[in-house]
Design an enzyme around this catalytic site. Structure first.
Site, PDB file in Angstrom:
ATOM      1  N   ASN A   1       0.865  -1.174   0.000  1.00  0.00           N
ATOM      2  CA  ASN A   1       0.000   0.000   0.000  1.00  0.00           C
ATOM      3  C   ASN A   1       0.909   1.234   0.000  1.00  0.00           C
ATOM      4  O   ASN A   1       1.455   1.606   1.040  1.00  0.00           O
ATOM      5  CB  ASN A   1      -0.886  -0.039   1.251  1.00  0.00           C
ATOM      6  CG  ASN A   1      -1.880   1.095   1.287  1.00  0.00           C
ATOM      7  OD1 ASN A   1      -1.842   2.005   0.467  1.00  0.00           O
ATOM      8  ND2 ASN A   1      -2.767   1.054   2.261  1.00  0.00           N
TER       9      ASN A   1
ATOM     10  N   LYS B   1       3.443   0.699   2.949  1.00  0.00           N
ATOM     11  CA  LYS B   1       3.172  -0.361   3.936  1.00  0.00           C
ATOM     12  C   LYS B   1       3.203  -1.695   3.219  1.00  0.00           C
ATOM     13  O   LYS B   1       2.785  -1.776   2.061  1.00  0.00           O
ATOM     14  CB  LYS B   1       1.779  -0.180   4.542  1.00  0.00           C
ATOM     15  CG  LYS B   1       1.641   1.051   5.397  1.00  0.00           C
ATOM     16  CD  LYS B   1       0.259   1.077   6.045  1.00  0.00           C
ATOM     17  CE  LYS B   1      -0.081   2.483   6.478  1.00  0.00           C
ATOM     18  NZ  LYS B   1      -1.397   2.948   6.147  1.00  0.00           N
TER      19      LYS B   1
ATOM     20  N   ARG C   1      -2.336  -1.697  -3.684  1.00  0.00           N
ATOM     21  CA  ARG C   1      -3.610  -1.032  -3.448  1.00  0.00           C
ATOM     22  C   ARG C   1      -3.639   0.275  -4.243  1.00  0.00           C
ATOM     23  O   ARG C   1      -2.714   1.074  -4.183  1.00  0.00           O
ATOM     24  CB  ARG C   1      -3.752  -0.704  -1.965  1.00  0.00           C
ATOM     25  CG  ARG C   1      -5.007   0.068  -1.690  1.00  0.00           C
ATOM     26  CD  ARG C   1      -5.035   0.611  -0.307  1.00  0.00           C
ATOM     27  NE  ARG C   1      -6.231   1.420  -0.167  1.00  0.00           N
ATOM     28  CZ  ARG C   1      -6.366   2.374   0.739  1.00  0.00           C
ATOM     29  NH1 ARG C   1      -5.402   2.630   1.569  1.00  0.00           N
ATOM     30  NH2 ARG C   1      -7.476   3.066   0.793  1.00  0.00           N
TER      31      ARG C   1
ATOM     32  N   HIS D   1     -12.942   2.536   0.136  1.00  0.00           N
ATOM     33  CA  HIS D   1     -12.896   1.470   1.143  1.00  0.00           C
ATOM     34  C   HIS D   1     -13.540   0.175   0.631  1.00  0.00           C
ATOM     35  O   HIS D   1     -13.955  -0.670   1.434  1.00  0.00           O
ATOM     36  CB  HIS D   1     -13.666   1.844   2.434  1.00  0.00           C
ATOM     37  CG  HIS D   1     -13.125   3.024   3.171  1.00  0.00           C
ATOM     38  ND1 HIS D   1     -13.949   3.967   3.745  1.00  0.00           N
ATOM     39  CD2 HIS D   1     -11.867   3.402   3.457  1.00  0.00           C
ATOM     40  CE1 HIS D   1     -13.207   4.888   4.351  1.00  0.00           C
ATOM     41  NE2 HIS D   1     -11.950   4.563   4.176  1.00  0.00           N
TER      42      HIS D   1
ATOM     43  N   ARG E   1     -12.781  15.440   7.654  1.00  0.00           N
ATOM     44  CA  ARG E   1     -13.571  15.725   6.447  1.00  0.00           C
ATOM     45  C   ARG E   1     -15.016  16.037   6.833  1.00  0.00           C
ATOM     46  O   ARG E   1     -15.564  15.402   7.739  1.00  0.00           O
ATOM     47  CB  ARG E   1     -13.581  14.538   5.498  1.00  0.00           C
ATOM     48  CG  ARG E   1     -12.243  14.211   4.879  1.00  0.00           C
ATOM     49  CD  ARG E   1     -12.439  13.141   3.803  1.00  0.00           C
ATOM     50  NE  ARG E   1     -11.179  12.619   3.331  1.00  0.00           N
ATOM     51  CZ  ARG E   1     -10.811  11.343   3.430  1.00  0.00           C
ATOM     52  NH1 ARG E   1     -11.607  10.445   3.968  1.00  0.00           N
ATOM     53  NH2 ARG E   1      -9.649  10.946   2.963  1.00  0.00           N
TER      54      ARG E   1
ATOM     55  N   GLY F   1     -15.158   1.899  14.570  1.00  0.00           N
ATOM     56  CA  GLY F   1     -16.105   0.773  14.599  1.00  0.00           C
ATOM     57  C   GLY F   1     -15.599  -0.410  15.413  1.00  0.00           C
ATOM     58  O   GLY F   1     -16.376  -1.108  16.068  1.00  0.00           O
TER      59      GLY F   1
ATOM     60  N   GLU G   1      -7.845  -5.397   4.927  1.00  0.00           N
ATOM     61  CA  GLU G   1      -7.723  -5.096   3.496  1.00  0.00           C
ATOM     62  C   GLU G   1      -6.511  -5.796   2.892  1.00  0.00           C
ATOM     63  O   GLU G   1      -6.526  -6.191   1.732  1.00  0.00           O
ATOM     64  CB  GLU G   1      -7.626  -3.569   3.308  1.00  0.00           C
ATOM     65  CG  GLU G   1      -8.951  -2.889   3.609  1.00  0.00           C
ATOM     66  CD  GLU G   1      -8.838  -1.422   3.990  1.00  0.00           C
ATOM     67  OE1 GLU G   1      -8.316  -1.133   5.084  1.00  0.00           O
ATOM     68  OE2 GLU G   1      -9.265  -0.573   3.195  1.00  0.00           O
TER      69      GLU G   1
END
Ligand code: ADP
Length: 392
Positions: A7, A14, A88, A177, A236, A328, A379
């Site tokens: 990524n 990463k 990614r 996402h 945001r 979450g 992911e």
């Protein structure tokens, strides 16, 4: 078979190396401050974390260091063992509805789509090129954040603006996402033991999006042309009256670019609270009686509920609601407040199960009309799975 999941951001890279199909992580790490001063990287191997400070002028040097670490730590005997490298990519436009092999044509299209993701797509290309040079025998694949959302019907992706904005300038909802929404919705279907499901997947982290997933396919999602749509996020604004943009550009005398920075980097939790973009700091602020922290938390929860309500109606019901990503998976109080707002639908909370962080668990009561789960997202493993399939 060894598969590397990558990524690349504008100044970071990463990675995770997997043994597939076992999905065992052999080594992982992150290179930071690439192309700027004080660059360094951290490596996680056998449960131990090491930090090394080295000059990282560009992504290729970072990739060379990565490969050297794999060899020196004997994670691989030879680079030929790495059969696939999955990258990614944030924006795949309408070109890509699944993971593909990174051919020159594919890279050209990712480059063309840079107008829609100016920070992310060019960085990903740099990462792909670096990997191609350093590990030329591996199959390079690209996994798009937008791909999962390509199944949305046109009434859910066209904006109510002049239609030519879509045909001539690619203006439409793409979402983001996608890899995470796909991962948690698949996992939810496994738990439920069926695939004919209507799911609401809430990926709420620093960035956040909610999707309606029917029979494993995305029906709708809260992010839009860019990630700055839908939910209130760390910094945001999410959805708002579009005319505020032009009104405040006139008032403040700022350019379009400056306004973009304000709406992406200085709004959301940070903008309203004036304290922080991190929900942990907002929770601390609430404990200290900070009104603006209380206010933004109410707004944040309200917005999540708005989307759950919207998708519940749009899908004519819901078989499960899933929470994932930083907030979450970890914010017990935010989940509790959202669940409280869902009482009207007959949703109940299991407070003991909800009192956990970062693990897969059902947090709704046994009498709940809709089961609600926390499913930690992954992911990287999705990137590895797709890349493994294409490299076999
Ligand atoms: P990103 O969008 O950058 O991938 P993450 O999904 O990693 O973000 O989420 C990071 C966010 O998760 C943090 O900014 C913070 O708001 C939230 N978070 C992480 N841990 C906790 C916690 N224990 N309690 C509340 N919020 C948390």
């Amino acid at each position: 078979m060894k598969i590397l999941s990558v990524n690349a951001g504008s100044s970071s890279l990463k990675f995770q190396l997997y043994e597939m199909p076992e999905e065992k992580v052999l080594i992982s790490g992150v290179f930071e401050r690439i192309g700027i001063n004080d660059s360094f990287y951290t490596i996680k191997l056998n449960g131990e974390k090491q930090e090394k400070h080295v000059d990282l002028p560009n992504h290729k040097v970072a990739f060379e260091k990565l490969v050297k670490e794999l060899e020196e730590n004997k994670v691989v005997e030879s680079l030929d063992e790495i059969k696939g490298i999955g990258h990614r990519v944030v924006q795949g436009g309408t070109y890509f509805d699944k993971t593909v092999v990174a051919t020159e044509d594919v890279i050209e299209k990712i480059d063309e789509l840079s107008v829609l993701a100016p920070l992310h797509n060019p960085a990903a290309i740099t990462g792909i090129r670096a990997a191609m040079e350093v590990v030329p025998n591996a199959v390079q694949t690209v996994v798009f954040d937008t791909a999962f959302h390509q199944t949305m019907p046109e009434e859910n992706y066209i904006y109510a603006v002049p239609y030519e904005w879509y045909t001539e300038h690619k203006v439409r909802r793409y979402g983001a996402h996608g890899t995470s929404h796909k991962y948690v919705s698949r996992r939810m279907n496994e738990i439920l033991g069926r695939t004919d499901t209507k799911l609401i997947t809430c990926h709420i982290g620093n960035g956040g999006s909610i999707s309606a997933v029917v029979n494993g396919k995305c029906l709708n999602t809260s992010m839009g042309l860019t990630p700055n749509a839908g939910l209130i996020m760390g910094s945001r604004c999410g959805d708002m009256d579009a005319t505020i943009v032009t009104y405040m550009m006139d008032k403040l005398g700022v350019s379009a670019r400056e306004m973009d920075t304000i709406l992406n980097k200085k709004s959301g939790l940070l903008g309203v609270s004036g304290v922080s973009s991190d929900s942990r700091d907002i929770e601390d602020g609430i404990k200290d009686g900070n009104h603006r922290c209380e206010l933004v938390q109410k707004m944040y929860v309200r917005r999540v509920l708005d989307f759950i309500a919207k998708y519940y109606v749009e899908m004519s019901g819901c078989d499960a609601i899933i929470f994932t990503a930083g907030v979450g998976e970890n914010s017990i109080s935010t989940r509790e407040q959202i669940m409280d707002g869902l009482k009207v639908l007959g949703v109940t909370l299991d407070p003991e199960n909800n009192n956990t962080r970062g693990k897969e668990i059902k947090i709704s009561g046994d009498d709940s009309s809709i089961p609600v789960y926390v499913i930690p997202t992954d992911e990287e493993v999705m990137i590895a799975r797709d890349t493994y399939e294409l490299s076999k």
